[in-house]
Enzyme design. Structure first.
Site, PDB file in Angstrom:
ATOM      1  N   CYS A   2       0.909  -1.510   0.018  1.00 15.58           N
ATOM      2  CA  CYS A   2      -0.283   0.038   0.291  1.00 15.58           C
ATOM      3  C   CYS A   2       0.711   1.562  -0.223  1.00 15.58           C
ATOM      4  O   CYS A   2       2.396   1.601   0.330  1.00 15.58           O
ATOM      5  CB  CYS A   2      -1.255   0.103   0.790  1.00 15.58           C
ATOM      6  SG  CYS A   2      -1.868  -1.194   1.395  1.00 15.58           S
ATOM      7  N   ARG A  27       0.758   1.779  -6.587  1.00 22.94           N
ATOM      8  CA  ARG A  27       1.623   0.601  -5.994  1.00 22.94           C
ATOM      9  C   ARG A  27       0.053   0.182  -4.560  1.00 22.94           C
ATOM     10  O   ARG A  27       0.446  -0.515  -4.149  1.00 22.94           O
ATOM     11  CB  ARG A  27       1.645   1.480  -3.673  1.00 22.94           C
ATOM     12  CG  ARG A  27       3.332   1.525  -4.250  1.00 22.94           C
ATOM     13  CD  ARG A  27       4.455   2.173  -3.645  1.00 22.94           C
ATOM     14  NE  ARG A  27       4.157   1.233  -2.334  1.00 22.94           N
ATOM     15  CZ  ARG A  27       5.584   0.512  -2.380  1.00 22.94           C
ATOM     16  NH1 ARG A  27       6.529   0.422  -3.028  1.00 22.94           N
ATOM     17  NH2 ARG A  27       5.431  -0.144  -0.868  1.00 22.94           N
ATOM     18  N   TRP A  75      -4.063  -2.278  -1.847  1.00 17.80           N
ATOM     19  CA  TRP A  75      -3.410  -3.201  -2.497  1.00 17.80           C
ATOM     20  C   TRP A  75      -4.097  -4.001  -1.599  1.00 17.80           C
ATOM     21  O   TRP A  75      -3.002  -4.615  -0.514  1.00 17.80           O
ATOM     22  CB  TRP A  75      -1.749  -3.437  -2.567  1.00 17.80           C
ATOM     23  CG  TRP A  75      -1.548  -4.213  -3.805  1.00 17.80           C
ATOM     24  CD1 TRP A  75      -1.269  -5.174  -3.111  1.00 17.80           C
ATOM     25  CD2 TRP A  75      -2.060  -4.320  -5.374  1.00 17.80           C
ATOM     26  NE1 TRP A  75      -1.158  -6.345  -4.178  1.00 17.80           N
ATOM     27  CE2 TRP A  75      -1.221  -5.384  -5.872  1.00 17.80           C
ATOM     28  CE3 TRP A  75      -2.217  -3.553  -6.230  1.00 17.80           C
ATOM     29  CZ2 TRP A  75      -1.364  -5.237  -6.875  1.00 17.80           C
ATOM     30  CZ3 TRP A  75      -2.071  -3.330  -7.297  1.00 17.80           C
ATOM     31  CH2 TRP A  75      -1.717  -5.064  -7.353  1.00 17.80           C
ATOM     32  N   ASN A  99       0.965  -0.204   6.212  1.00 16.76           N
ATOM     33  CA  ASN A  99       0.982  -0.562   5.023  1.00 16.76           C
ATOM     34  C   ASN A  99       1.821  -2.026   5.336  1.00 16.76           C
ATOM     35  O   ASN A  99       2.719  -2.499   6.412  1.00 16.76           O
ATOM     36  CB  ASN A  99       1.747   0.275   4.124  1.00 16.76           C
ATOM     37  CG  ASN A  99       3.453  -0.493   3.337  1.00 16.76           C
ATOM     38  OD1 ASN A  99       1.870  -1.602   2.625  1.00 16.76           O
ATOM     39  ND2 ASN A  99       4.152   0.026   2.852  1.00 16.76           N
ATOM     40  N   GLY A 100       1.338  -3.650   5.258  1.00 15.54           N
ATOM     41  CA  GLY A 100       2.405  -4.539   6.029  1.00 15.54           C
ATOM     42  C   GLY A 100       1.087  -5.422   5.529  1.00 15.54           C
ATOM     43  O   GLY A 100       0.216  -4.999   5.513  1.00 15.54           O
ATOM     44  N   GLU A 471      12.180 -19.646 -18.519  1.00 18.35           N
ATOM     45  CA  GLU A 471      11.472 -18.407 -17.758  1.00 18.35           C
ATOM     46  C   GLU A 471      13.411 -16.961 -18.560  1.00 18.35           C
ATOM     47  O   GLU A 471      12.913 -16.219 -18.344  1.00 18.35           O
ATOM     48  CB  GLU A 471      11.071 -18.241 -17.351  1.00 18.35           C
ATOM     49  CG  GLU A 471      10.939 -17.082 -16.081  1.00 18.35           C
ATOM     50  CD  GLU A 471      10.014 -16.084 -16.933  1.00 18.35           C
ATOM     51  OE1 GLU A 471       9.184 -16.456 -17.137  1.00 18.35           O
ATOM     52  OE2 GLU A 471       9.986 -14.662 -16.582  1.00 18.35           O
ATOM     53  N   LYS A 475      12.817 -13.850 -20.851  1.00 18.89           N
ATOM     54  CA  LYS A 475      13.807 -12.514 -20.066  1.00 18.89           C
ATOM     55  C   LYS A 475      14.562 -12.177 -20.706  1.00 18.89           C
ATOM     56  O   LYS A 475      14.493 -11.112 -21.336  1.00 18.89           O
ATOM     57  CB  LYS A 475      14.041 -12.680 -18.915  1.00 18.89           C
ATOM     58  CG  LYS A 475      12.783 -12.654 -18.116  1.00 18.89           C
ATOM     59  CD  LYS A 475      11.897 -11.874 -17.012  1.00 18.89           C
ATOM     60  CE  LYS A 475      10.760 -12.221 -17.735  1.00 18.89           C
ATOM     61  NZ  LYS A 475       9.852 -13.133 -17.362  1.00 18.89           N
ATOM     62  N   GLU A 478      13.219 -11.134 -24.434  1.00 17.49           N
ATOM     63  CA  GLU A 478      11.748  -9.892 -24.297  1.00 17.49           C
ATOM     64  C   GLU A 478      12.235  -8.274 -23.935  1.00 17.49           C
ATOM     65  O   GLU A 478      12.035  -7.309 -25.280  1.00 17.49           O
ATOM     66  CB  GLU A 478      11.034  -9.896 -23.371  1.00 17.49           C
ATOM     67  CG  GLU A 478       9.771 -11.433 -22.909  1.00 17.49           C
ATOM     68  CD  GLU A 478       9.009 -10.957 -21.680  1.00 17.49           C
ATOM     69  OE1 GLU A 478       9.577 -11.360 -20.455  1.00 17.49           O
ATOM     70  OE2 GLU A 478       7.866 -10.528 -21.717  1.00 17.49           O
ATOM     71  N   HIS A 494      19.596 -34.477 -28.296  1.00 16.35           N
ATOM     72  CA  HIS A 494      18.111 -35.002 -29.448  1.00 16.35           C
ATOM     73  C   HIS A 494      18.131 -34.674 -30.559  1.00 16.35           C
ATOM     74  O   HIS A 494      17.123 -34.283 -31.118  1.00 16.35           O
ATOM     75  CB  HIS A 494      16.617 -35.283 -27.855  1.00 16.35           C
ATOM     76  CG  HIS A 494      16.705 -37.029 -27.604  1.00 16.35           C
ATOM     77  ND1 HIS A 494      17.032 -38.253 -27.412  1.00 16.35           N
ATOM     78  CD2 HIS A 494      17.625 -36.412 -26.373  1.00 16.35           C
ATOM     79  CE1 HIS A 494      17.049 -38.773 -26.991  1.00 16.35           C
ATOM     80  NE2 HIS A 494      17.849 -37.787 -24.864  1.00 16.35           N
ATOM     81  N   LYS A 590       1.481  -5.342 -20.866  1.00 16.29           N
ATOM     82  CA  LYS A 590       1.754  -5.358 -19.841  1.00 16.29           C
ATOM     83  C   LYS A 590       0.532  -6.471 -19.752  1.00 16.29           C
ATOM     84  O   LYS A 590       0.428  -7.166 -18.866  1.00 16.29           O
ATOM     85  CB  LYS A 590       1.569  -4.157 -19.018  1.00 16.29           C
ATOM     86  CG  LYS A 590       2.285  -4.971 -17.273  1.00 16.29           C
ATOM     87  CD  LYS A 590       3.002  -5.271 -17.030  1.00 16.29           C
ATOM     88  CE  LYS A 590       3.564  -6.062 -15.733  1.00 16.29           C
ATOM     89  NZ  LYS A 590       4.760  -6.499 -15.564  1.00 16.29           N
TER      90      LYS A 590
HETATM   91  C1  F6R Z   1       6.411 -12.012 -19.321  1.00 18.84           C
HETATM   92  C2  F6R Z   1       5.586 -11.725 -19.398  1.00 18.84           C
HETATM   93  C3  F6R Z   1       4.225 -12.344 -20.575  1.00 18.84           C
HETATM   94  C4  F6R Z   1       3.190 -12.535 -18.997  1.00 18.84           C
HETATM   95  C5  F6R Z   1       1.282 -13.154 -19.722  1.00 18.84           C
HETATM   96  C6  F6R Z   1       0.904 -13.261 -18.777  1.00 18.84           C
HETATM   97  O1  F6R Z   1       7.515 -11.188 -18.946  1.00 18.84           O
HETATM   98  O2  F6R Z   1       5.043 -10.199 -18.803  1.00 18.84           O
HETATM   99  O3  F6R Z   1       4.726 -13.559 -20.418  1.00 18.84           O
HETATM  100  O4  F6R Z   1       3.134 -13.442 -17.792  1.00 18.84           O
HETATM  101  O5  F6R Z   1       1.661 -12.538 -20.724  1.00 18.84           O
HETATM  102  O6  F6R Z   1      -0.054 -12.501 -18.284  1.00 18.84           O
HETATM  103  P1  F6R Z   1      -0.256 -12.644 -16.543  1.00 18.84           P
HETATM  104  O7  F6R Z   1       0.880 -13.406 -15.947  1.00 18.84           O
HETATM  105  O8  F6R Z   1      -0.826 -11.406 -16.621  1.00 18.84           O
HETATM  106  O9  F6R Z   1      -2.045 -13.545 -17.512  1.00 18.84           O
END
Ligand code: F6R
Length: 595
Positions: A2, A27, A75, A99-100, A471, A475, A478, A494, A590
């Protein structure tokens, strides 16, 4: 996660409170509130949703002349985003914001209820203000009552409390949650980060854990150390980091502790408000997600099968509902999503609900579409993630799945209480391993320059380190736009090994505590074909061209979290060297709300 602000002085109280909360809205924004105590009057305003709703509620309110004020943007962690759950929380003549998480709030609440206190919210925070007034009712002065209150709390907190008993003071306490007190021409200011203070305070004190007391107009100088406040706002929002992604990588330690709080502590695992009977008669689990969340789900499969002994399938949401899946009646459907708005995942939940199956969301945003669609929810508590490339959300998803697997292992009698205790110790140690060691970050900065060319990357690992390899490759892709693939290390021979040459970079995840010898042989096969090897391990490996050392660990999950941080930083530093926009990489969004 928060945001909190406070003010003591003669200026219009709501100006600083509302402007400050605007700076902190990133936040958390499921509700907000403000209390102003001036001229003996305590005025409280609360509103659900974004800050504009609070602004609207107090648009006719004004308070000039001396007074104190506190404000909060929430939050949700305990209880839904309702007005009753919004802060400030109130007792007879005192208000509090926090907050916490207060871990032992249930225990305190029951004790206070027995003494006649009534609670109107589902939050942990409300106990603080009742406990304070309870101590006052026993004849203590306010400073002593506040001290006793804080002494009784377990958990993480930044707390501001105001009371009609001491109308010129703000009582504060800080433990494992940030709190700053500043002074400027207009008075004394409080905030949970620098940004709200800019333009108001000139000098500040960043409180240390364990700090508590009260501030009035006269005793700011008793705080120490007092520093000049840097007035650069962009820098303040990133809390001194170059990018939000970097800040979020560094935040992982704190958010993992928040994820665990009240769920994995004192030798026991408890799952928020989910009744154990929810898991009755579950024969299988299907985890459904996209991207990074899917990778977390893959880690979950290893953990759920290993500890809870429940057969677990992991499916990519966009593939699921069109593939004529066989949905068994005893299958629990777990949807994982950071945003809670990913359309593919949302539609998969709607599809499976037609079969009447139980649904559980693992999500970072309370009240999001995915949370609302599922029967039960486990919130990941990562706080808002601004960097498009997900980091801390992934860390908390893995932690929740680990907690869930140990919980179910205990529930089904596969784990003894001793084994559960040991797992919780491993969780605590794993969270510690995400505290970024400056030496490691410097080394990654240095070696990143050797990985800016070539014709691609292989990230390889086994078991849970295989989804971590996937993953880590994601990263890097991306934000660096370099080609990277993740593979189970045993798969190289393989087919993919055909690509091996010195311009192919192999990042090998080599945990000491899980199948080390097996992965070593796989890496040696690549090394023999002249692939350039960057080994990530606590153990020296002769076949490596570069070593990315993690700290020595006692368990494979500690190694998992430690390598996760190293590889997130690796992707970041490669992207920085290539001059890319780390926080807003090209072509990505996002929240993906289209199919
Ligand atoms: C990668 C990334 C995406 C999300 C994916 C699912 O860094 O952020 O691969 O993980 O679009 O998004 P959420 O988790 O919001 O359903």
């Amino acid at each position: 996660m928060c945001g909190i602000v406070g003010y003591i002085g003669n200026e219009e109280k709501k100006d600083f409170i509302l402007n400050g909360l605007k700076e902190l809205e990133y936040r958390g924004y499921d509700s907000a509130g403000m209390s102003v105590l001036s001229g003996g009057e305590l005025s409280v305003f609360k509103a659900v949703g974004k800050l504009v709703n609070l602004e609207q509620k107090c648009k006719d309110f004004s308070s000039v002349g001396f007074g104190v004020a506190i404000g909060h943007t929430r939050w949700a962690t305990h209880g839904k985003p309702t007005e009753a759950n919004a802060h400030p929380h109130i007792a007879d003549f005192s208000n509090v914001i926090h907050n916490g998480i207060i871990e032992n709030y249930q225990e305190i609440k029951s004790g206070l209820e027995q003494q006649g206190h009534t609670f109107i919210s589902q939050t942990d925070t409300e106990v603080i203000v009742h406990l304070f007034e309870n101590y006052l009712s026993k004849g203590l002065e306010a400073p002593e009552a506040f001290k006793n209150t804080i002494r009784d709390l377990k958990g993480a907190y930044a707390i501001l409390l105001i009371t009609k008993k001491e109308p010129n003071k703000i009582f504060y306490a800080k433990n494992a949650s940030p709190l700053i007190i500043g002074r400027g021409k207009g008075g004394i200011y409080f905030a949970s980060s620098d940004a709200p203070l800019i333009g108001y305070a000139d000098e500040v004190c960043y409180l240390e854990d364990g700090s508590m007391g009260y501030i009035d107009e006269d005793n700011f100088h008793t705080l120490s150390p007092i520093k000049k406040l840097d007035q650069n706002k962009g820098y303040a929002q990133k809390e001194g980091f170059r990018y939000f992604m970097e800040k979020e990588i560094y935040e992982q330690h704190n958010v993992l502790l928040e994820t665990m709080m009240g769920r994995a502590s004192e030798g026991k695992i408890t799952l928020d408000s989910i009744a154990p009977s929810f898991f009755d008669e579950i024969g299988e689990i299907t985890i459904c997600a996209c991207g990074t969340s899917y990778h977390a789900g893959m880690v979950g499969k290893y953990l759920l099968e290993r500890y809870a002994k429940i057969k677990t399938n992991v499916v990519i949401a966009s593939e699921y509902r069109y593939a004529s899946p066989i949905v068994k009646s005893d299958e629990l459907f777990v949807a994982i999503s950071q945003s809670g708005e990913t359309l593919d995942t949302l539609e998969a939940i709607k599809f499976v609900k037609k079969f009447g199956n139980k649904t559980l969301a693992i999500c970072n945003v309370d009240n999001s579409s995915i949370v609302r669609e599922c029967q039960e929810v486990l919130l990941t508590r990562a706080g808002i993630e601004k960097g498009v490339a997900s980091t801390k959300a992934f860390a908390t998803q893995v932690m929740i799945l680990w907690i869930l697997s140990i919980y179910l292992g205990g529930l089904r009698g596969h784990l003894s209480s001793k084994e559960i205790e040991k797992s919780i110790e491993d969780m605590v140690e794993s969270a510690k391993k995400t505290e970024i060691c400056p030496k490691m970050h410097d080394k990654i900065k240095r070696i990143s320059k050797r990985y800016l060319h070539g014709h691609g990357f292989f990230f390889i690992g086994r078991d849970v380190f295989y989804p971590l390899a996937l993953e880590s490759a994601l990263k890097l892709k991306e934000i660096s736009y370099l080609h990277a693939e993740g593979y189970p290390s045993g798969e190289m021979k393989h087919g993919p090994i055909a690509l091996a040459d010195s311009e192919l970079f192999t990042v090998a995840l080599m945990p000491e505590h899980l199948l080390y010898e097996k992965i070593k042989s796989n890496v040696e096969e690549l090394s023999a074909r002249d692939a350039t090897i960057c080994a990530v391990s606590a153990k020296e490996f002769d076949g490596a061209d570069d070593m990315l050392y993690i700290q020595p660990c006692k368990s494979y999950m500690e190694e998992f979290f430690s390598m996760m941080c190293a590889l997130q930083l690796f992707a970041l530093e490669v992207a920085v060297r290539l001059g890319n926009d780390v926080d807003m990489p090209r072509n990505l969004a996002k929240s993906v709300t289209v199919e």
